[in-house]
Design a protein around this motif. Sequence first.
Motif, PDB file in Angstrom:
ATOM      1  N   ARG A 176     -27.061  -8.156  -7.769  1.00 18.30           N
ATOM      2  CA  ARG A 176     -28.145  -9.008  -7.290  1.00 18.30           C
ATOM      3  C   ARG A 176     -29.081  -8.185  -6.424  1.00 18.30           C
ATOM      4  O   ARG A 176     -28.692  -7.177  -5.833  1.00 18.30           O
ATOM      5  CB  ARG A 176     -27.600 -10.205  -6.498  1.00 18.30           C
ATOM      6  N   THR A 177     -30.301  -8.656  -6.320  1.00 19.14           N
ATOM      7  CA  THR A 177     -31.319  -7.920  -5.547  1.00 19.14           C
ATOM      8  C   THR A 177     -31.266  -8.248  -4.059  1.00 19.14           C
ATOM      9  O   THR A 177     -31.994  -7.651  -3.281  1.00 19.14           O
ATOM     10  CB  THR A 177     -32.717  -8.258  -6.082  1.00 19.14           C
ATOM     11  N   ALA A 178     -30.422  -9.174  -3.653  1.00 19.99           N
ATOM     12  CA  ALA A 178     -30.356  -9.571  -2.248  1.00 19.99           C
ATOM     13  C   ALA A 178     -29.753  -8.455  -1.407  1.00 19.99           C
ATOM     14  O   ALA A 178     -28.927  -7.660  -1.859  1.00 19.99           O
ATOM     15  CB  ALA A 178     -29.525 -10.847  -2.100  1.00 19.99           C
ATOM     16  N   GLU A 179     -30.199  -8.411  -0.149  1.00 24.85           N
ATOM     17  CA  GLU A 179     -29.686  -7.404   0.759  1.00 24.85           C
ATOM     18  C   GLU A 179     -28.234  -7.717   1.135  1.00 24.85           C
ATOM     19  O   GLU A 179     -27.783  -8.863   1.002  1.00 24.85           O
ATOM     20  CB  GLU A 179     -30.540  -7.344   2.034  1.00 24.85           C
ATOM     21  N   PRO A 180     -27.468  -6.731   1.590  1.00 24.95           N
ATOM     22  CA  PRO A 180     -26.065  -6.969   1.961  1.00 24.95           C
ATOM     23  C   PRO A 180     -25.957  -8.014   3.080  1.00 24.95           C
ATOM     24  O   PRO A 180     -26.858  -8.170   3.902  1.00 24.95           O
ATOM     25  CB  PRO A 180     -25.577  -5.595   2.439  1.00 24.95           C
ATOM     26  N   VAL A 181     -24.832  -8.732   3.068  1.00 28.29           N
ATOM     27  CA  VAL A 181     -24.548  -9.731   4.098  1.00 28.29           C
ATOM     28  C   VAL A 181     -23.553  -9.135   5.082  1.00 28.29           C
ATOM     29  O   VAL A 181     -22.513  -8.606   4.683  1.00 28.29           O
ATOM     30  CB  VAL A 181     -23.968 -11.022   3.476  1.00 28.29           C
ATOM     31  N   LEU A 182     -23.874  -9.249   6.368  1.00 32.89           N
ATOM     32  CA  LEU A 182     -23.015  -8.692   7.403  1.00 32.89           C
ATOM     33  C   LEU A 182     -22.482  -9.811   8.283  1.00 32.89           C
ATOM     34  O   LEU A 182     -23.251 -10.548   8.908  1.00 32.89           O
ATOM     35  CB  LEU A 182     -23.786  -7.682   8.264  1.00 32.89           C
ATOM     36  N   LEU A 183     -21.156  -9.965   8.307  1.00 29.59           N
ATOM     37  CA  LEU A 183     -20.498 -10.889   9.218  1.00 29.59           C
ATOM     38  C   LEU A 183     -19.991 -10.105  10.418  1.00 29.59           C
ATOM     39  O   LEU A 183     -19.313  -9.079  10.259  1.00 29.59           O
ATOM     40  CB  LEU A 183     -19.323 -11.589   8.532  1.00 29.59           C
ATOM     41  N   GLN A 184     -20.324 -10.586  11.600  1.00 27.59           N
ATOM     42  CA  GLN A 184     -19.923  -9.905  12.826  1.00 27.59           C
ATOM     43  C   GLN A 184     -19.036 -10.818  13.661  1.00 27.59           C
ATOM     44  O   GLN A 184     -18.868 -12.000  13.371  1.00 27.59           O
ATOM     45  CB  GLN A 184     -21.151  -9.468  13.620  1.00 27.59           C
ATOM     46  N   GLN A 185     -18.462 -10.219  14.714  1.00 28.77           N
ATOM     47  CA  GLN A 185     -17.563 -10.943  15.619  1.00 28.77           C
ATOM     48  C   GLN A 185     -16.480 -11.690  14.824  1.00 28.77           C
ATOM     49  O   GLN A 185     -16.180 -12.852  15.064  1.00 28.77           O
ATOM     50  CB  GLN A 185     -18.356 -11.925  16.492  1.00 28.77           C
ATOM     51  N   VAL A 186     -15.902 -10.978  13.882  1.00 28.04           N
ATOM     52  CA  VAL A 186     -14.866 -11.557  13.025  1.00 28.04           C
ATOM     53  C   VAL A 186     -13.538 -11.581  13.777  1.00 28.04           C
ATOM     54  O   VAL A 186     -13.064 -10.553  14.255  1.00 28.04           O
ATOM     55  CB  VAL A 186     -14.728 -10.756  11.713  1.00 28.04           C
ATOM     56  N   GLU A 187     -12.978 -12.781  13.888  1.00 30.87           N
ATOM     57  CA  GLU A 187     -11.666 -12.962  14.513  1.00 30.87           C
ATOM     58  C   GLU A 187     -10.737 -13.587  13.475  1.00 30.87           C
ATOM     59  O   GLU A 187     -11.037 -14.636  12.908  1.00 30.87           O
ATOM     60  CB  GLU A 187     -11.774 -13.875  15.737  1.00 30.87           C
ATOM     61  N   VAL A 188      -9.601 -12.943  13.239  1.00 29.12           N
ATOM     62  CA  VAL A 188      -8.649 -13.410  12.234  1.00 29.12           C
ATOM     63  C   VAL A 188      -7.257 -13.477  12.849  1.00 29.12           C
ATOM     64  O   VAL A 188      -6.848 -12.553  13.567  1.00 29.12           O
ATOM     65  CB  VAL A 188      -8.626 -12.489  10.994  1.00 29.12           C
ATOM     66  N   THR A 189      -6.566 -14.564  12.566  1.00 32.83           N
ATOM     67  CA  THR A 189      -5.158 -14.693  12.979  1.00 32.83           C
ATOM     68  C   THR A 189      -4.363 -15.252  11.806  1.00 32.83           C
ATOM     69  O   THR A 189      -4.734 -16.278  11.237  1.00 32.83           O
ATOM     70  CB  THR A 189      -5.005 -15.619  14.188  1.00 32.83           C
ATOM     71  N   VAL A 190      -3.287 -14.569  11.437  1.00 34.01           N
ATOM     72  CA  VAL A 190      -2.391 -15.022  10.374  1.00 34.01           C
ATOM     73  C   VAL A 190      -0.978 -15.013  10.942  1.00 34.01           C
ATOM     74  O   VAL A 190      -0.495 -13.981  11.413  1.00 34.01           O
ATOM     75  CB  VAL A 190      -2.464 -14.108   9.134  1.00 34.01           C
TER      76      VAL A 190
END
Length: 561
Positions: A176-190
């Motif tokens: 796709r021609t869309a610019e990359p998506v950046l997710l920040q402040q990612v918090e994950v708990t499993v």
Amino acid sequence: MSPLPSKLLKTWSNLTSWLLAAVVSAWLLFGLAWGALHWVIVPRIGEFRPQLEARATQALGVRVRVGAVAAHSNGLTPSFELTDVTLLDAQDRVALRLPRILIAVSPRSLWHFGFEQIYLDRPQLDIRRALDGKITIGGLDFSSARQTDTVALDWFFSQLEFAIHDGSLRWTDEQRTAEPVLLQQVEVTVRNRGRHHDLRLDATPPESWGSSFSLRGKFLQPLLSRQSGRWQDWDGQLYAAFERADLSELRRYMPLGADLSQGRGALRAWLDVAQGRVTEVAADVALTEVQVALGEDLQTLAVRRVLGRLGGQRLPSGFEFFTRKLSFETQDGLHWPGGDVHLRLEQALAGQSERGELKADQLDLAALAQIASRLPLAAVVRERLRAYAPKGRVDALKASWQGPLAAPQKYAASGRVSRLEIAAVNAVPGVNGLDVDFDFDQLGGQARLALTAGSVDLPGIFQEPQIPVASLAANARWQRQGERMALQLDKVKFANADAEGEAQIRWETADPAKSPSGSLYPGVLDLQASLSRADGKKVHRYLPLVIDQEARDYVRDAVLD
């Protein structure tokens, strides 16, 4: 002199001694191993960095670099720290950067060949889809991964706790021609406790997408399952919360099945999962300025505001859709009052035709007709809604049918409609301002009618088909056999500017062999009326068209002022 021990007591004594010796030996070996871990491996862990890099590179199939390895011994539970860990993809680009990894072990985790906790601090992950469709995560190729190959997932979902703090994730789609998506402040708990798996993800998308969002899941794997990572067998629920989101951004990155050009607001959704598949969805929405086209040949559905709950669930041969206190306002000013709708559709099965069921209340018919004209319904349904142009409010409705919705084989409906307005089409009468309680099926039905300050449109019956009505009340009954119909109005009380009185009305389709028109319509009308007030100058308006034109003109001209 005490008796000699029995043979059973001797056997039990020997067995107890052996068991005690085995337990002591096991704990001794465990203590030696634990001591070796603390006093031999922990102080020299940094010397194993080259071997660790080589083994990780060999296992993952991509280059792995480790900056440093350290170990800390705090009481009985040691921990290990890896810094500046990077994974490089096939083009030698950094696909995963791990500035700091903390790993804690315990006797329980070592017994299961795992870790007590894995903690990633500020990781940077790259997910990429190449032009050829190949998907890489952290430089690892997942495009050809088999669902049955769950070794890595089994290991991951058997660890007691996995956590990510302040991470970032970049999604790049070269197709796709869309610019990359950046997710920040990612918090994950499993967290994994036996068969229970609890997951949580919080992240902040780009500003144009909205504010931070949260995803949470609670799942349970089958009792007899020995594969912790086989999520296809899990049952549970997934929850998603978006306090501020621009849904139109999604269309640039994934196929939606519709052209969602605009839509902003808040969304909370619950997804029930059975054996890894989503079976039911419920969502609370508060959206503004929504514009969506559900088909190439359909007009854009423009909604100024929508608030309430909607959802649906998958059935073995169809689906259910429902709304709860859902209200909205279209750009054209039509307002949906916030009623409830429950729709159930089932496809045809062996020996049974397709069927459906609809329950609803507080429905605005004008808004429903306008929206239906923009939905991917059968063309004949949209055409009928356009021709009849229904208006009014459905206070309660219950309907069911068998066969295609456009031409059902059997159907039944009951309910109440207020201020109903339907346009006259061909020989079908129209009405404006009618309140009606009804109950009917494909063979006939009955209704209680009440009309105030409205009108009745009777094309093909009177020369001036639209008759203003100040008040009208009646009980109606009708029957249908094939194309033949019969209608009877009892206890009719009416009043308008021309007359006031009571009537009994019976109408039925004509016999084409005897009818002057050679067809079923306009039919045969039997009218019995008594008037308490009448304007003689307007009598000719109520003479049916079956009476000769010359006779009707004579009545009109014979009555003088």
